[in-house]
Scaffold this active site. Structure first.
Site, PDB file in Angstrom:
ATOM      1  CG  ASP A   7       9.807 -39.846 -14.462  1.00 27.84           C
ATOM      2  OD1 ASP A   7       9.825 -40.573 -15.348  1.00 27.84           O
ATOM      3  OD2 ASP A   7       8.740 -38.950 -14.360  1.00 27.84           O
ATOM      4  CD  GLU A  66       9.194 -44.393 -15.405  1.00 23.26           C
ATOM      5  OE1 GLU A  66       8.511 -44.072 -16.489  1.00 23.26           O
ATOM      6  OE2 GLU A  66       8.859 -43.990 -14.364  1.00 23.26           O
ATOM      7  CG  ASP A 138       7.535 -35.252 -14.311  1.00 24.24           C
ATOM      8  OD1 ASP A 138       7.572 -36.148 -15.217  1.00 24.24           O
ATOM      9  OD2 ASP A 138       7.018 -34.176 -14.652  1.00 24.24           O
TER      10      ASP A 138
END
Length: 176
Positions: A7, A66, A138
């Site tokens: 992420d 992501e 996160d």
């Protein structure tokens, strides 16, 4: 199969490592690469170095990253894109396969709702992986990206609900 989820963020980059044995995901590690309050280029170098160390330590076979989402703040979106770029170059330089997922796809795969909030993602990641504690936001997002890959690979996500783009290993040579 070992999967590294990422992420990306210019200040905090979450990571999560899972193993997929048959169709059962198993938690390996998670956490955050926290960059110092340096100039952007130094933070990007820290992200690259941190991911490189994690790849060496955990030896994933694939990385789930992501995708950047659009933001009202163009400067923030650009910095996020650059952090994501540092992560992608690191993955490419290690010769690893990479899958990309939109935030909505990850939320859909993990919670069943594309509009789920971070608390719902954290809850589902904790439950699915049988964790004793809730991972930081996160790290949970990174674990969710890894789970999305695992689910799509094992057919646990409905066809078409998670789309990804496999990168050719030849692109790591930086040829036009």
């Amino acid at each position: 199969m070992r999967i590294l989820g990422v992420d990306p963020g210019s200040r905090i980059t979450g990571y999560g490592v899972i193993e997929l044995a048959d169709t059962k995901p198993r938690y390996v590690a998670s956490g955050c690469i926290r960059t110092r309050n340096d100039a952007l280029e130094q933070r990007l170098a820290q992200i690259y170095a941190g991911l490189s160390e994690l790849i060496g330590q955990h030896r994933p076979e694939v990385v789930a990253v992501e995708r950047v989402f659009m933001s009202k703040n163009a400067d923030s979106a650009l910095k996020l894109g650059q952090a994501r770029g540092a992560a992608i170059v690191c993955v490419a330089n290690h010769g690893l396969a990479m899958e990309e997922y939109a935030p909505r796809q990850i939320k859909q795969a993990v919670t069943g709702q594309g509009g789920a909030d971070k608390i719902q993602v954290q809850h589902m990641v904790t439950a699915v992986l049988g964790l004793n504690a809730t991972p930081q936001e996160d790290a949970a997002d990174a674990l969710a990206a890894a789970l999305t890959y695992a689910y799509s690979r094992s057919g646990l996500v409905a066809a078409g609900s998670v789309s990804s783009k496999r990168k050719s290993s030849s692109w790591r040579h930086f040829t036009p």
